[in-house]
Write a protein that holds these residues in place. Structure first.
Motif, PDB file in Angstrom:
ATOM      1  N   ALA A 187       0.946  -1.238   0.046  1.00  0.00           N
ATOM      2  CA  ALA A 187       0.162   0.155  -0.142  1.00  0.00           C
ATOM      3  C   ALA A 187       0.999   1.299  -0.038  1.00  0.00           C
ATOM      4  O   ALA A 187       0.549   2.280  -0.574  1.00  0.00           O
ATOM      5  N   ILE A 188       1.929   1.090   0.470  1.00  0.00           N
ATOM      6  CA  ILE A 188       3.193   2.481   0.522  1.00  0.00           C
ATOM      7  C   ILE A 188       3.376   2.731  -0.693  1.00  0.00           C
ATOM      8  O   ILE A 188       3.730   3.652  -1.337  1.00  0.00           O
ATOM      9  N   GLU A 189       3.929   1.448  -1.218  1.00  0.00           N
ATOM     10  CA  GLU A 189       4.749   1.520  -2.613  1.00  0.00           C
ATOM     11  C   GLU A 189       3.707   2.031  -3.651  1.00  0.00           C
ATOM     12  O   GLU A 189       4.187   2.531  -4.697  1.00  0.00           O
ATOM     13  N   ALA A 190       2.365   1.928  -3.651  1.00  0.00           N
ATOM     14  CA  ALA A 190       1.357   2.419  -4.690  1.00  0.00           C
ATOM     15  C   ALA A 190       1.181   3.765  -4.565  1.00  0.00           C
ATOM     16  O   ALA A 190       1.173   4.451  -5.551  1.00  0.00           O
ATOM     17  N   LEU A 191       1.921   4.411  -3.562  1.00  0.00           N
ATOM     18  CA  LEU A 191       2.141   5.849  -3.321  1.00  0.00           C
ATOM     19  C   LEU A 191       3.334   6.320  -3.756  1.00  0.00           C
ATOM     20  O   LEU A 191       3.603   7.366  -4.091  1.00  0.00           O
ATOM     21  N   THR A 192       4.430   5.581  -3.636  1.00  0.00           N
ATOM     22  CA  THR A 192       5.765   6.186  -3.636  1.00  0.00           C
ATOM     23  C   THR A 192       6.643   5.607  -4.823  1.00  0.00           C
ATOM     24  O   THR A 192       7.585   6.061  -5.100  1.00  0.00           O
ATOM     25  N   GLU A 193       5.853   4.721  -5.466  1.00  0.00           N
ATOM     26  CA  GLU A 193       6.521   4.149  -6.714  1.00  0.00           C
ATOM     27  C   GLU A 193       5.674   4.384  -8.054  1.00  0.00           C
ATOM     28  O   GLU A 193       4.620   4.501  -7.802  1.00  0.00           O
ATOM     29  N   VAL A 215      -4.429   3.726   4.527  1.00  0.00           N
ATOM     30  CA  VAL A 215      -5.077   3.724   5.986  1.00  0.00           C
ATOM     31  C   VAL A 215      -5.747   2.422   6.433  1.00  0.00           C
ATOM     32  O   VAL A 215      -5.575   1.960   7.302  1.00  0.00           O
ATOM     33  N   ASN A 216      -6.381   1.600   5.509  1.00  0.00           N
ATOM     34  CA  ASN A 216      -6.913   0.093   5.405  1.00  0.00           C
ATOM     35  C   ASN A 216      -5.900  -0.550   6.004  1.00  0.00           C
ATOM     36  O   ASN A 216      -6.055  -1.502   6.745  1.00  0.00           O
ATOM     37  N   ALA A 217      -4.817  -0.656   5.004  1.00  0.00           N
ATOM     38  CA  ALA A 217      -3.775  -1.355   5.351  1.00  0.00           C
ATOM     39  C   ALA A 217      -2.947  -1.213   6.656  1.00  0.00           C
ATOM     40  O   ALA A 217      -2.742  -2.175   7.397  1.00  0.00           O
ATOM     41  N   TYR A 218      -2.734   0.133   7.214  1.00  0.00           N
ATOM     42  CA  TYR A 218      -2.231   0.318   8.355  1.00  0.00           C
ATOM     43  C   TYR A 218      -3.336  -0.156   9.501  1.00  0.00           C
ATOM     44  O   TYR A 218      -2.790  -0.602  10.394  1.00  0.00           O
ATOM     45  N   GLY A 272      -5.887  15.738   6.549  1.00  0.00           N
ATOM     46  CA  GLY A 272      -7.149  14.804   6.634  1.00  0.00           C
ATOM     47  C   GLY A 272      -7.279  13.542   7.540  1.00  0.00           C
ATOM     48  O   GLY A 272      -8.063  12.743   7.600  1.00  0.00           O
ATOM     49  N   PHE A 273      -6.103  13.435   8.109  1.00  0.00           N
ATOM     50  CA  PHE A 273      -5.881  12.342   8.914  1.00  0.00           C
ATOM     51  C   PHE A 273      -6.374  12.489  10.284  1.00  0.00           C
ATOM     52  O   PHE A 273      -6.234  13.558  10.891  1.00  0.00           O
ATOM     53  N   GLU A 274      -6.843  11.436  11.092  1.00  0.00           N
ATOM     54  CA  GLU A 274      -7.137  11.579  12.371  1.00  0.00           C
ATOM     55  C   GLU A 274      -6.897  10.526  13.121  1.00  0.00           C
ATOM     56  O   GLU A 274      -6.887   9.035  12.625  1.00  0.00           O
ATOM     57  N   THR A 281      -5.534   3.111  15.773  1.00  0.00           N
ATOM     58  CA  THR A 281      -5.706   3.104  14.446  1.00  0.00           C
ATOM     59  C   THR A 281      -5.902   4.641  13.873  1.00  0.00           C
ATOM     60  O   THR A 281      -5.844   5.582  14.371  1.00  0.00           O
ATOM     61  N   ILE A 282      -6.049   4.758  12.530  1.00  0.00           N
ATOM     62  CA  ILE A 282      -6.230   6.164  11.982  1.00  0.00           C
ATOM     63  C   ILE A 282      -7.360   6.189  10.820  1.00  0.00           C
ATOM     64  O   ILE A 282      -7.922   4.915  10.357  1.00  0.00           O
TER      65      ILE A 282
END
Length: 477
Positions: A62-68, A300-303, A364-366, A372-373
């Protein structure tokens, strides 16, 4: 468990079998229970390490979908093309930029096609056919090279024609190549027509046929316009499109570099107006904030899933009368697990202010009380629109949140990383416990056999005493 004697006490009538069984069972409990318990605990821990690694890898994806790849640079393509008239299609690459264009398809790429008529039932005499087709270019448009570094601009293959070959057997031989040349037969009222397609499109697509022996009627050379007995039914040509009035050409129907960051595929010729002029269609490339927000929600879901998995794995066991119920997690009370979870939660909560005063909350994070977030999608989209560079830098910069998450997780999930080394150690422990179990089993076999031998002697002694006593009693009567 094997033994040499299986009926201890049969001579004396004593229940030595129960005594031996009780002694073996007690001995087994004293030497085996500890090993069996520790092996089961180690296997449970090994399973927990596997589950943790799997959860971390899912989170990392999920991180790499945003960073790569396209990451935050998602682009949306909007055109005025109708569903029925998709003259062209446009797809974006990771370096695509916003823009507006007017595009038309003036010409489609096509390969060379030649045809020649033959009488039905025609047979051929022996000879060879040598076919010449273009070389192959790499992704940068350069010709591939041979082992000597020479560019391969043309490639050839030959087929052997035998006496008596028919048009159909010749067709099969031509089609048995790896170069894209194809042959078909049309059965017309005037006879059979052999149609050969070069398989290569573009203005400069070389196509030659050189016949020897009985095959000289097959000679053809597109480079010199020497058709011989062939009818050229379709000339090889480039595809041509216009972008904002500028002509662009490609030897296929795909244009990779017409507009940087975009791939344009020509599907069919654009329509013309009543004056015969080609009609252009508009294309708009805009930021696709909906898709980026979807990626962030997946993060967020993966975290949250990872935090839940860590909680389940860490859950402590309960005890009854000092006995472990093993009702906790597979990594119950594990220090490494708790340290990693705390580290990740601290990284999330300690994210400071970035450019334009932006922080985790303004994006927009809480942070929820259970660790959790959540994500306010509307607020996150506003951040993408109003402070795109600041937001992306806070998340994916050298010290960005996602960058630090990825670096931390990588230390655990990489090959020969923390979790691999721990799994290797645990597997070695399991192997050692299995060796102990095998040794214990052998020892118990020997122990039981020794007991049976001793009780066999006692059984014989008691039986002899009983026989002697019976003899004396009978002699006194």
């Amino acid at each position: 468990m094997a033994s040499m004697i299986t009926s201890a006490g049969s001579a004396s009538g004593m229940d030595f079998e129960s005594i031996i069984s009780a002694m073996v069972e007690a001995k087994s409990a004293s030497i085996s229970n500890t090993t069996t318990t520790r092996k089961a605990e180690t296997e449970l821990e090994l399973s927990g390490v596997g589950k943790l690694k799997s959860a971390l890898k899912t989170f990392q994806e999920a991180i790499e979908a945003l960073t790569e790849g396209t990451g935050f640079n998602e682009r949306k393509v909007t055109t005025d093309l109708t569903e029925e008239n998709q003259y062209f299609t446009v797809s974006t690459e990771e370096d695509a930029a916003n823009g507006n264009y007017n595009i038309s398809v003036d010409q489609l790429a096509q390969s060379e096609k030649i045809a020649q008529k033959f009488d039905t039932g025609k047979t051929f005499t022996a000879g060879t056919l040598k076919f010449t087709v273009p070389g192959v270019k790499d992704e940068n448009g350069n010709w591939t090279k041979d082992e000597h570094g020479v560019e391969i601009k043309e490639r050839t293959f030959e087929i052997e024609v035998e006496d008596g070959d028919t048009l159909d057997s010749l067709r099969r031989k031509i089609n048995n190549n790896d170069y894209g040349v194809t042959a078909t037969i049309l059965n017309t009222k005037d006879g059979q027509k052999l149609v050969i397609d070069s398989g290569f499109s573009g203005d400069d697509a070389t196509f030659k046929i050189e016949g020897t022996g009985g095959m000289t009627d097959f000679n053809y050379d597109s480079t010199t316009n020497t058709a011989g007995k062939w009818d050229v039914t379709q000339h090889a040509q480039d595809a041509v499109i216009r972008v904002d009035g500028e002509e662009m050409r490609s030897n296929t129907n795909e244009f990779d570099n017409a507009i940087s960051g975009l791939t344009i595929t020509a599907n069919k010729l654009s329509a013309k107006d009543e004056n015969g002029d080609v009609i252009t269609n508009s294309v708009a490339i805009t930021a696709d904030n909906d898709k980026v927000t979807e990626k962030m929600q997946n993060f967020v879901n993966a975290y949250n899933t990872l935090m839940s998995t860590m909680d389940d794995l860490y859950k402590h066991n309960t005890y009854t009368d000092g006995e472990n119920n093993y009702d906790g997690g597979e990594l119950a009370g594990d220090n490494m697990l708790r340290s990693l979870q705390n580290q990740m939660q601290n990284m999330m909560s300690s994210m400071g202010n970035g450019a334009n005063g932006m922080n985790i909350y303004s994006m927009g994070f809480e942070l929820e009380s259970d660790g959790t977030i959540s994500l306010d999608k509307t607020e996150f989209k506003e951040g993408l629109t109003d402070n795109f560079n600041a937001l992306v830098n806070m998340l994916t910069g050298d010290d960005g949140l996602l960058t630090r998450f990825d670096e931390t997780v990588e230390e655990y999930t990489k090959s020969a990383g923390i979790l691999d080394k721990r799994s290797e150690t645990l597997n070695m422990e399991v192997d050692r416990y299995e060796e102990e179990e095998n040794e214990n089993a052998l020892y118990l076999e020997e122990y039981e056999e020794n007991l049976r031998q001793r009780y066999a002697k006692l059984d014989t002694t008691i039986a002899n005493y009983n026989n002697s006593l019976s003899y004396l009693q009978s002699a006194l009567m």
